[in-house]
Structure formats: structure tokens, C-alpha cells
Scaffold this motif. Structure first.
Motif, PDB file in Angstrom:
ATOM      1  N   TRP A  57     -15.964  62.646  80.398  1.00  0.00           N
ATOM      2  CA  TRP A  57     -14.549  62.501  80.049  1.00  0.00           C
ATOM      3  C   TRP A  57     -13.721  63.141  81.158  1.00  0.00           C
ATOM      4  CZ3 TRP A  57     -12.521  61.090  75.016  1.00  0.00           C
ATOM      5  CH2 TRP A  57     -13.514  60.740  74.075  1.00  0.00           C
ATOM      6  N   LEU A  58     -12.535  62.583  81.419  1.00  0.00           N
ATOM      7  CA  LEU A  58     -11.589  63.261  82.291  1.00  0.00           C
ATOM      8  C   LEU A  58     -10.489  63.873  81.441  1.00  0.00           C
ATOM      9  CD1 LEU A  58     -11.213  61.108  85.520  1.00  0.00           C
ATOM     10  CD2 LEU A  58     -12.892  62.864  84.931  1.00  0.00           C
ATOM     11  N   LEU A  59     -10.143  65.107  81.773  1.00  0.00           N
ATOM     12  CA  LEU A  59      -9.130  65.851  81.043  1.00  0.00           C
ATOM     13  C   LEU A  59      -7.927  66.046  81.958  1.00  0.00           C
ATOM     14  CD1 LEU A  59     -11.776  66.387  79.514  1.00  0.00           C
ATOM     15  CD2 LEU A  59     -11.069  68.751  79.237  1.00  0.00           C
ATOM     16  N   GLY A  60      -6.743  66.042  81.383  1.00  0.00           N
ATOM     17  CA  GLY A  60      -5.570  66.220  82.216  1.00  0.00           C
ATOM     18  C   GLY A  60      -4.368  66.724  81.463  1.00  0.00           C
ATOM     19  N   SER A  61      -3.435  67.314  82.218  1.00  0.00           N
ATOM     20  CA  SER A  61      -2.150  67.738  81.667  1.00  0.00           C
ATOM     21  C   SER A  61      -1.014  67.063  82.437  1.00  0.00           C
ATOM     22  CB  SER A  61      -2.007  69.264  81.739  1.00  0.00           C
ATOM     23  OG  SER A  61      -2.169  69.713  83.069  1.00  0.00           O
ATOM     24  N   SER A  62      -1.383  66.073  83.265  1.00  0.00           N
ATOM     25  CA  SER A  62      -0.397  65.304  84.035  1.00  0.00           C
ATOM     26  C   SER A  62      -0.904  63.869  84.135  1.00  0.00           C
ATOM     27  CB  SER A  62      -0.217  65.907  85.434  1.00  0.00           C
ATOM     28  OG  SER A  62      -1.398  65.720  86.201  1.00  0.00           O
ATOM     29  N   THR A  63      -0.280  63.078  84.995  1.00  0.00           N
ATOM     30  CA  THR A  63      -0.686  61.675  85.132  1.00  0.00           C
ATOM     31  C   THR A  63      -1.869  61.491  86.079  1.00  0.00           C
ATOM     32  OG1 THR A  63       0.939  61.356  86.886  1.00  0.00           O
ATOM     33  CG2 THR A  63       1.641  60.853  84.632  1.00  0.00           C
ATOM     34  N   TYR A  64      -2.214  62.525  86.845  1.00  0.00           N
ATOM     35  CA  TYR A  64      -3.244  62.389  87.881  1.00  0.00           C
ATOM     36  C   TYR A  64      -4.583  61.946  87.288  1.00  0.00           C
ATOM     37  CZ  TYR A  64      -6.290  63.536  91.820  1.00  0.00           C
ATOM     38  OH  TYR A  64      -7.206  63.463  92.836  1.00  0.00           O
ATOM     39  N   SER A  65      -5.115  62.719  86.358  1.00  0.00           N
ATOM     40  CA  SER A  65      -6.427  62.395  85.789  1.00  0.00           C
ATOM     41  C   SER A  65      -6.375  61.151  84.913  1.00  0.00           C
ATOM     42  CB  SER A  65      -6.974  63.583  84.999  1.00  0.00           C
ATOM     43  OG  SER A  65      -7.325  64.639  85.872  1.00  0.00           O
ATOM     44  N   ALA A  66      -5.199  60.845  84.356  1.00  0.00           N
ATOM     45  CA  ALA A  66      -5.061  59.616  83.570  1.00  0.00           C
ATOM     46  C   ALA A  66      -5.306  58.394  84.448  1.00  0.00           C
ATOM     47  CB  ALA A  66      -3.665  59.554  82.949  1.00  0.00           C
ATOM     48  N   THR A  67      -4.721  58.410  85.647  1.00  0.00           N
ATOM     49  CA  THR A  67      -4.894  57.295  86.572  1.00  0.00           C
ATOM     50  C   THR A  67      -6.333  57.197  87.063  1.00  0.00           C
ATOM     51  OG1 THR A  67      -2.597  57.585  87.283  1.00  0.00           O
ATOM     52  CG2 THR A  67      -4.018  56.279  88.709  1.00  0.00           C
ATOM     53  N   LEU A  68      -6.946  58.351  87.346  1.00  0.00           N
ATOM     54  CA  LEU A  68      -8.334  58.361  87.804  1.00  0.00           C
ATOM     55  C   LEU A  68      -9.275  57.888  86.702  1.00  0.00           C
ATOM     56  CD1 LEU A  68     -10.377  59.024  90.021  1.00  0.00           C
ATOM     57  CD2 LEU A  68     -10.423  61.391  89.167  1.00  0.00           C
ATOM     58  N   ALA A  69      -9.048  58.344  85.470  1.00  0.00           N
ATOM     59  CA  ALA A  69      -9.885  57.905  84.342  1.00  0.00           C
ATOM     60  C   ALA A  69      -9.787  56.390  84.154  1.00  0.00           C
ATOM     61  CB  ALA A  69      -9.467  58.624  83.066  1.00  0.00           C
ATOM     62  N   ALA A  70      -8.578  55.850  84.333  1.00  0.00           N
ATOM     63  CA  ALA A  70      -8.391  54.405  84.205  1.00  0.00           C
ATOM     64  C   ALA A  70      -9.168  53.659  85.287  1.00  0.00           C
ATOM     65  CB  ALA A  70      -6.907  54.070  84.291  1.00  0.00           C
TER      66      ALA A  70
END
Length: 339
Positions: free
Chosen positions: A173-186
């Protein structure tokens, strides 16, 4: 916006920072965490994640892989994992060996959540990493290196091997508190968990970018999102608000840059925080569900309707262990009420 989700449509899970209580030791906290894990397993929670933090006197979740093994050994069915391993602090090969081993001992029950922050201050981060290369900017490469170690021998593309991890089923899983990891997870086709329990500002941007850019992979065919939120439930609103003053004091310590153990609840926060500190704390706690079952139910249904997340993960900074157990029990009853 998708179709309206109900509480019974989403899984409930736990994020545990293993708070060290004022007047107690980390050893006491470890026992409390195992007790909590055993209870929430019986109440139908899906997973129990341990965070990684360092150099914080009030947080005992430092040796994440060790704690995952401890909780998994004391439970039977609940998934146990990291929420998350802070990858800049570790060599990907070592993490693969640790979680590959856990995945073999507890098959089908281990999750590996990865974060790109150090989970501590810069001086401690330097002490953790020593001369290892691999800071936050190297996160995408390190994630892919780590995932590569879990491939079977035929699929693997590196000389170095984590033999104990090869072919072992440990979802990343990728965890994030910003958009950075959201984009990478996608981009990688991985499930994503957002830290809205302390960083609510970019929740909706992160959800949008993750869903819009998601590419199906061998790991996941469609987007899957966890939102981590604060939960403090009690039999009455007044009791929940009193219990939640421990949570408020924890965030006040964060705002002041003061590391302290989890403090007992107080009758009122007046005189403890300034109006400015109160505003700053409550801004971080935008997604804190505090109150009785009925109060929390209404807030959670609104949150689900707005976010359409697939899973809710609750973190609780509650001083009294019995009150902490009761809080998670009340939360679990929200799903039963819908059946």
C-alpha cells in the motif's frame, strides 16, 4: 460522485501509534495494543496497522516489523500491517526480508504500507539512515525495488534477492498526506491510504488524482482507498468530549513541538491551549469523529457520501484502556445497526 455508500459498504480498521500513557511505560502500551487487537478482531475489524515513529516519548511504534509480528502472533484472522514503514529510513531489501518472513509465518494476513516521510525530526532521520542512500526524492525507485523483491524468481529483474520474500503474498500500500503518493499509487496500480487524521487539507485532491489516474495492475484492478480518521466514541456526547481532551492535548504537543506522553483527560481545555492553538489543532482534526453512537453515525455517513472511500481506519488517542476499547466497540456497532 458515485452511488451513496452506507456504513455496511465499507470495512472498518485500526491504526495504532501505540501511545505511551503518562505514568506508564512502552511495555504497558504494547500489552494494551495486543488487547485492543484481540478485541477489534472479535468486533469484525478488517486490519490492524502499526505506524512508524521515532524519538517521540509518547509514541512506542518504532520497531514496526517486530510489532506486526507481535500483534499477528496474538490474533487469528485480522490482517496486520504497517501504516506504514517509512521507506527513506530503510534499505528496501531489509524491508522485503522482514515482511516476506512475516508473510510466510502468517500467510494471507500481512500488509505492507509504505510512507515517504522519515516519521521523525531531521537529526533523528540522519541517525536512522546513517550513510544509506534513499531519501524522500528516491521514494518511487525504492518502492519499485522493494516490490521487485517479492516477485518470483522467474519474474525478478535484480541480482540481489530477498529469498524469503519471493512469491510471498504481501500487498503493498502507498500512504500519503498529500497528492504525491496518490499519484504514484495510481501509476503503479496500488491501493492507497490517506492520512486525513492529521493532514485533512489535501484529502479530496488526493482522492481525485488517485481515481482519475489509476492504472489497473496485477495487484489491483480498480482503485481502493482507505481514509484514516480520528475516532473517539462514548455512550454520551459529553463523555466523548471529555475523553477527547487527551487527543486535543496530543495535538497541542505537536503544534508546540513538544514531545510528551499521552495525558489524562481534563474537564476543560480552557487555559490549557490558546485560541490560536485551539484553532490550529481543530484544523488538523477536521476529520475527528467524536461523540455518541448516533452523533458519530451522522458525521460518518456524511463523510462517506463526500469521499466514497472503501475503508475507514480509526486512530484513537484515548488515555484509559477500557474507554479506548469501548470506543472501538461503539464504532463497530455502527455497522451492526445497518444490518
Amino acid at each position: 460522485m458515485g452511488s451513496q455508500k452506507k456504513l455496511n459498504d465499507v470495512a472498518f480498521s485500526v491504526l495504532d501509534l501505540i501511545p505511551v500513557l503518562s505514568g506508564k511505560t512502552p511495555a504497558d502500551s504494547f500489552k494494551n495494543s495486543l488487547s485492543l487487537a484481540q478485541h477489534v478482531e472479535n468486533w469484525g475489524y478488517k486490519r490492524y496497522w502499526l505506524a512508524e515513529h521515532h524519538n517521540m516519548v509518547g509514541v512506542a511504534s518504532s520497531a514496526t516489523a517486530v510489532l506486526v509480528g507481535y500483534i499477528a502472533a496474538g490474533t487469528k484472522t485480522i490482517r496486520v500491517g504497517s501504516g506504514g514503514v517509512m521507506l527513506p529510513n530503510h534499505a528496501p531489501l531489509v524491508v522485503a526480508e522482514q515482511f516476506g518472513t512475516l508473510g510466510s509465518i502468517y500467510p494471507g494476513r500481512i500488509d505492507l504500507g509504505l510512507g515517504r516521510a522519515p516519521g521523525t525530526d531531521q537529526l533523528t532521520a540522519a541517525a536512522l539512515r546513517r550513510n544509506l542512500r534513499g531519501g524522500e526524492m528516491d521514494f518511487p525507485d525504492n518502492v519499485q525495488e522493494l516490490m521487485n523483491y517479492f516477485l518470483s524468481d522467474k519474474e525478478r529483474r535484480t541480482y540481489a534477492r530477498a529469498v524469503v520474500a519471493e512469491g510471498v503474498d504481501v500487498p503493498v500500500w502507498l500512504l500519503g498526506s498529500s497528492t504525491y503518493s496518490a499519484t504514484l499509487a495510481a501509476r503503479l496500480g496500488l491501493p492507497f491510504s490517506f492520512a486525513s487524521h492529521f493532514a485533512p487539507a489535501q484529502l479530496f485532491d488526493a482522492l481525485y488524482l488517485y481515481r482519475e489516474n489509476f492504472k489497473p495492475s496485477k495487484y489491483l484492478q480498480k482503485p481502493y482507498v482507505i481514509a484514516c480518521v480520528n475516532g473517539v466514541a462514548a455512550d454520551t456526547d459529553a463523555e466523548a468530549e471529555r475523553i477527547a481532551t487527551s487527543l486535543y492535548q496530543f495535538f497541542l504537543g505537536v503544534i508546540r513541538g513538544k514531545s510528551q506522553t499521552l495525558q489524562p483527560p481534563v474537564d476543560s481545555m480552557n487555559g490549557i491551549w490558546t485560541p490560536f492553538e485551539k484553532e490550529a489543532a481543530l484544523r488538523q482534526l477536521e476529520y475527528a469523529f467524536i461523540g455518541s453512537k448516533q452523533t458519530i453515525k451522522e458525521k460518518m455517513e456524511e463523510f462517506l457520501d463526500d469521499t466514497q472511500v472503501d475503508e475507514l481506519m480509526f486512530v484513537s488517542h484515548i488515555y484509559n484502556h477500557e474507554e479506548r476499547l469501548r470506543s472501538y466497540e461503539i464504532l463497530s456497532e455502527l455497522k451492526e445497526d445497518h444490518m
